[in-house]
Design a protein around this motif. Structure first.
Motif, PDB file in Angstrom:
ATOM      1  N   MET A  94       0.800  -1.228   0.000  1.00 42.41           N
ATOM      2  CA  MET A  94       0.000   0.000   0.000  1.00 42.41           C
ATOM      3  C   MET A  94       0.834   1.281   0.000  1.00 42.41           C
ATOM      4  O   MET A  94       0.286   2.373  -0.097  1.00 42.41           O
ATOM      5  CB  MET A  94      -0.961   0.009   1.196  1.00 42.41           C
ATOM      6  CG  MET A  94      -0.319   0.299   2.538  1.00 42.41           C
ATOM      7  SD  MET A  94       0.577  -1.125   3.206  1.00 42.41           S
ATOM      8  CE  MET A  94      -0.789  -2.250   3.490  1.00 42.41           C
ATOM      9  N   LEU A  95       2.159   1.162   0.082  1.00 40.48           N
ATOM     10  CA  LEU A  95       3.008   2.340   0.141  1.00 40.48           C
ATOM     11  C   LEU A  95       3.435   2.798  -1.248  1.00 40.48           C
ATOM     12  O   LEU A  95       3.843   1.990  -2.080  1.00 40.48           O
ATOM     13  CB  LEU A  95       4.251   2.059   0.989  1.00 40.48           C
ATOM     14  CG  LEU A  95       4.017   1.587   2.422  1.00 40.48           C
ATOM     15  CD1 LEU A  95       5.340   1.455   3.146  1.00 40.48           C
ATOM     16  CD2 LEU A  95       3.074   2.518   3.164  1.00 40.48           C
ATOM     17  N   GLY A  96       3.362   4.101  -1.486  1.00 38.44           N
ATOM     18  CA  GLY A  96       3.830   4.664  -2.741  1.00 38.44           C
ATOM     19  C   GLY A  96       5.338   4.857  -2.722  1.00 38.44           C
ATOM     20  O   GLY A  96       6.007   4.696  -1.688  1.00 38.44           O
ATOM     21  N   GLN A  97       5.875   5.241  -3.876  1.00 37.50           N
ATOM     22  CA  GLN A  97       7.323   5.346  -4.022  1.00 37.50           C
ATOM     23  C   GLN A  97       7.929   6.385  -3.077  1.00 37.50           C
ATOM     24  O   GLN A  97       9.003   6.172  -2.498  1.00 37.50           O
ATOM     25  CB  GLN A  97       7.675   5.687  -5.478  1.00 37.50           C
ATOM     26  CG  GLN A  97       9.165   5.716  -5.769  1.00 37.50           C
ATOM     27  CD  GLN A  97       9.836   4.397  -5.438  1.00 37.50           C
ATOM     28  OE1 GLN A  97       9.324   3.338  -5.776  1.00 37.50           O
ATOM     29  NE2 GLN A  97      10.983   4.447  -4.779  1.00 37.50           N
ATOM     30  N   MET A  98       7.274   7.519  -2.896  1.00 36.38           N
ATOM     31  CA  MET A  98       7.821   8.559  -2.034  1.00 36.38           C
ATOM     32  C   MET A  98       7.911   8.088  -0.589  1.00 36.38           C
ATOM     33  O   MET A  98       8.912   8.325   0.098  1.00 36.38           O
ATOM     34  CB  MET A  98       6.963   9.829  -2.115  1.00 36.38           C
ATOM     35  CG  MET A  98       7.531  11.015  -1.356  1.00 36.38           C
ATOM     36  SD  MET A  98       6.581  12.532  -1.614  1.00 36.38           S
ATOM     37  CE  MET A  98       5.141  12.177  -0.594  1.00 36.38           C
ATOM     38  N   VAL A  99       6.868   7.406  -0.111  1.00 38.84           N
ATOM     39  CA  VAL A  99       6.875   6.907   1.270  1.00 38.84           C
ATOM     40  C   VAL A  99       7.891   5.787   1.424  1.00 38.84           C
ATOM     41  O   VAL A  99       8.638   5.720   2.416  1.00 38.84           O
ATOM     42  CB  VAL A  99       5.462   6.446   1.676  1.00 38.84           C
ATOM     43  CG1 VAL A  99       5.476   5.843   3.073  1.00 38.84           C
ATOM     44  CG2 VAL A  99       4.479   7.608   1.608  1.00 38.84           C
ATOM     45  N   ARG A 100       7.971   4.882   0.438  1.00 36.38           N
ATOM     46  CA  ARG A 100       8.959   3.799   0.506  1.00 36.38           C
ATOM     47  C   ARG A 100      10.367   4.346   0.624  1.00 36.38           C
ATOM     48  O   ARG A 100      11.194   3.834   1.377  1.00 36.38           O
ATOM     49  CB  ARG A 100       8.860   2.920  -0.737  1.00 36.38           C
ATOM     50  CG  ARG A 100       7.608   2.071  -0.841  1.00 36.38           C
ATOM     51  CD  ARG A 100       7.574   1.352  -2.180  1.00 36.38           C
ATOM     52  NE  ARG A 100       6.342   0.626  -2.391  1.00 36.38           N
ATOM     53  CZ  ARG A 100       5.989   0.070  -3.533  1.00 36.38           C
ATOM     54  NH1 ARG A 100       6.809   0.141  -4.591  1.00 36.38           N
ATOM     55  NH2 ARG A 100       4.838  -0.574  -3.649  1.00 36.38           N
ATOM     56  N   SER A 101      10.648   5.385  -0.148  1.00 31.26           N
ATOM     57  CA  SER A 101      12.008   5.942  -0.146  1.00 31.26           C
ATOM     58  C   SER A 101      12.347   6.616   1.173  1.00 31.26           C
ATOM     59  O   SER A 101      13.530   6.839   1.468  1.00 31.26           O
ATOM     60  CB  SER A 101      12.163   6.933  -1.304  1.00 31.26           C
ATOM     61  OG  SER A 101      11.298   8.043  -1.141  1.00 31.26           O
ATOM     62  N   ALA A 102      11.338   6.950   1.991  1.00 35.41           N
ATOM     63  CA  ALA A 102      11.590   7.576   3.289  1.00 35.41           C
ATOM     64  C   ALA A 102      11.963   6.553   4.354  1.00 35.41           C
ATOM     65  O   ALA A 102      12.450   6.929   5.429  1.00 35.41           O
ATOM     66  CB  ALA A 102      10.363   8.366   3.738  1.00 35.41           C
ATOM     67  N   ILE A 103      11.743   5.275   4.093  1.00 33.33           N
ATOM     68  CA  ILE A 103      12.130   4.226   5.040  1.00 33.33           C
ATOM     69  C   ILE A 103      13.633   3.997   4.893  1.00 33.33           C
ATOM     70  O   ILE A 103      14.117   3.719   3.795  1.00 33.33           O
ATOM     71  CB  ILE A 103      11.370   2.915   4.769  1.00 33.33           C
ATOM     72  CG1 ILE A 103       9.859   3.133   4.901  1.00 33.33           C
ATOM     73  CG2 ILE A 103      11.832   1.820   5.710  1.00 33.33           C
ATOM     74  CD1 ILE A 103       9.029   1.919   4.525  1.00 33.33           C
ATOM     75  N   PRO A 104      14.404   4.132   5.963  1.00 35.78           N
ATOM     76  CA  PRO A 104      15.855   3.929   5.847  1.00 35.78           C
ATOM     77  C   PRO A 104      16.189   2.556   5.283  1.00 35.78           C
ATOM     78  O   PRO A 104      15.532   1.560   5.598  1.00 35.78           O
ATOM     79  CB  PRO A 104      16.340   4.068   7.302  1.00 35.78           C
ATOM     80  CG  PRO A 104      15.291   4.897   7.977  1.00 35.78           C
ATOM     81  CD  PRO A 104      13.996   4.514   7.332  1.00 35.78           C
ATOM     82  N   ALA A 105      17.200   2.516   4.438  1.00 40.90           N
ATOM     83  CA  ALA A 105      17.586   1.254   3.809  1.00 40.90           C
ATOM     84  C   ALA A 105      17.996   0.204   4.841  1.00 40.90           C
ATOM     85  O   ALA A 105      17.865  -0.997   4.610  1.00 40.90           O
ATOM     86  CB  ALA A 105      18.721   1.494   2.820  1.00 40.90           C
ATOM     87  N   GLU A 106      18.482   0.665   6.009  1.00 42.10           N
ATOM     88  CA  GLU A 106      18.946  -0.262   7.032  1.00 42.10           C
ATOM     89  C   GLU A 106      17.811  -0.801   7.900  1.00 42.10           C
ATOM     90  O   GLU A 106      17.996  -1.756   8.661  1.00 42.10           O
ATOM     91  CB  GLU A 106      19.971   0.413   7.940  1.00 42.10           C
ATOM     92  CG  GLU A 106      21.231   0.911   7.216  1.00 42.10           C
ATOM     93  CD  GLU A 106      20.993   2.258   6.538  1.00 42.10           C
ATOM     94  OE1 GLU A 106      19.914   2.857   6.761  1.00 42.10           O
ATOM     95  OE2 GLU A 106      21.889   2.708   5.804  1.00 42.10           O
ATOM     96  N   SER A 107      16.620  -0.193   7.822  1.00 44.52           N
ATOM     97  CA  SER A 107      15.508  -0.623   8.667  1.00 44.52           C
ATOM     98  C   SER A 107      14.993  -1.983   8.227  1.00 44.52           C
ATOM     99  O   SER A 107      14.776  -2.227   7.040  1.00 44.52           O
ATOM    100  CB  SER A 107      14.372   0.396   8.620  1.00 44.52           C
ATOM    101  OG  SER A 107      14.761   1.593   9.260  1.00 44.52           O
ATOM    102  N   ARG A 108      14.753  -2.864   9.211  1.00 41.80           N
ATOM    103  CA  ARG A 108      14.251  -4.198   8.911  1.00 41.80           C
ATOM    104  C   ARG A 108      12.933  -4.501   9.629  1.00 41.80           C
ATOM    105  O   ARG A 108      12.432  -5.619   9.555  1.00 41.80           O
ATOM    106  CB  ARG A 108      15.314  -5.244   9.263  1.00 41.80           C
ATOM    107  CG  ARG A 108      16.506  -5.222   8.298  1.00 41.80           C
ATOM    108  CD  ARG A 108      17.527  -6.269   8.665  1.00 41.80           C
ATOM    109  NE  ARG A 108      18.312  -5.868   9.829  1.00 41.80           N
ATOM    110  CZ  ARG A 108      18.908  -6.725  10.666  1.00 41.80           C
ATOM    111  NH1 ARG A 108      18.788  -8.031  10.483  1.00 41.80           N
ATOM    112  NH2 ARG A 108      19.609  -6.284  11.685  1.00 41.80           N
ATOM    113  N   GLN A 109      12.385  -3.503  10.305  1.00 42.25           N
ATOM    114  CA  GLN A 109      11.063  -3.617  10.920  1.00 42.25           C
ATOM    115  C   GLN A 109      10.293  -2.321  10.664  1.00 42.25           C
ATOM    116  O   GLN A 109      10.854  -1.235  10.840  1.00 42.25           O
ATOM    117  CB  GLN A 109      11.166  -3.859  12.431  1.00 42.25           C
ATOM    118  CG  GLN A 109      11.727  -5.216  12.805  1.00 42.25           C
ATOM    119  CD  GLN A 109      11.832  -5.403  14.319  1.00 42.25           C
ATOM    120  OE1 GLN A 109      12.149  -4.478  15.052  1.00 42.25           O
ATOM    121  NE2 GLN A 109      11.568  -6.623  14.783  1.00 42.25           N
TER     122      GLN A 109
END
Length: 286
Positions: A94-109
């Motif tokens: 359900m997440l769009g590209q802009m929101v996905r890109s705001a999640i840090p690449a290192e986050s796993r949860q």
């Protein structure tokens, strides 16, 4: 003595040609042979007949699948296609590209809280994990019912606006009136988490802060949930927490049932840099 008859001399060159009927017969024979072959001569100089062309019985070596029936892969077809393209890692649908890109690449949860509408105080929470980057995000817990602020959501939270800030924020510290239920997050137990009074629907607020997880909106990441520091200024509000649901809208926080808060506290791992992704459905689809 026999009488010798004169030998007739050859006539003009034209008299050496075969009769017209012979030429016509030869031409007809040649034409009939080309029509029967139906194709140019093969490598050996022999033209295959029509049946051989239809079935592929005389297909050149190394091209045995050229005339295979539709849908059947001939020998070597897989090799011709080459290796399959790698599968892209799964995204949170359900997440769009802009929101996905705001999640840090290192986050796993990532705890994704999706509001029913921009002005709704009801939402749904699902916890996703990304333990293998090649596989991508997978749901790990939920969906759970949740509440957010009385008037819904906002892109620019202000103090006392009774809306929950949209965005991606870290989850770096926890606390509560109760003892920690086995969490890896830094946890502060204090009587300062005592809640009292009534909510917007007249429900009791008692027990709302038995467990809390600080949402890193306008606060110092890693500090106690009780830390009053507001890096963006007091006018931008603060004290946005995940806490125990009291059965109605919040002033700006996200609330979950008590057993779900306990479960979440046990699952979240600071080594996996957990975040919360929150907003109404349309905002999260950006």
């Amino acid at each position: 003595m026999p009488v010798l008859e004169p030998v007739p001399r050859p006539g003009p060159r034209a008299s050496r040609r075969p009769p017209y009927t012979v030429c016509a017969a030869l031409l007809l024979l040649l034409l009939t042979g080309c029509a029967a072959a139906g194709t140019a001569p093969g490598p050996g100089g022999t033209a295959p007949g029509p049946a051989a062309v239809r079935t592929g019985a005389h297909a050149p070596t190394g091209n045995a699948g050229a005339h295979a029936p539709t849908g059947a892969a001939g020998p070597g077809a897989a090799a011709a296609r080459g290796p399959a393209a790698p599968t892209a890692p799964r995204e949170i649908r359900m997440l769009g590209q802009m929101v996905r890109s705001a999640i840090p690449a290192e986050s796993r949860q990532a705890l994704v809280v999706t509001g029913n509408s921009p002005d709704s105080s009801e939402a749904t929470a699902v916890l996703y994990t990304r333990d293998d980057p090649a596989v991508g995000w997978e749901p790990a817990a939920g969906p759970w019912p949740a509440h957010n602020a009385l008037y819904g959501w906002t892109d620019e939270h202000r103090v006392n606006d009774l809306r929950t800030p949209i965005g991606v924020y870290g989850l770096t510290a926890a606390g509560g009136l109760f003892e920690a239920p086995g969490t890896e997050l830094p946890y502060v137990q204090s009587p300062a988490f005592t809640a009292s009074g009534e909510g917007f629907d007249g429900e009791s607020l008692e027990g709302s802060f038995d467990y809390v997880i600080a949402i890193d909106y306008n606060r110092v990441p890693g500090a106690s949930p009780l830390d009053p520091t507001r890096p963006l200024g007091e006018e931008r509000g603060g004290g946005i927490w995940l806490h125990v649901d009291h059965g109605g809208p919040t002033q700006g926080c996200i609330s979950l049932p008590e057993d779900r808060m306990e479960e979440l506290l046990r699952i979240l791992d600071p080594a996996k840099l957990p975040v919360i992704v929150m907003g109404d459905g349309a905002a999260l689809a950006r």
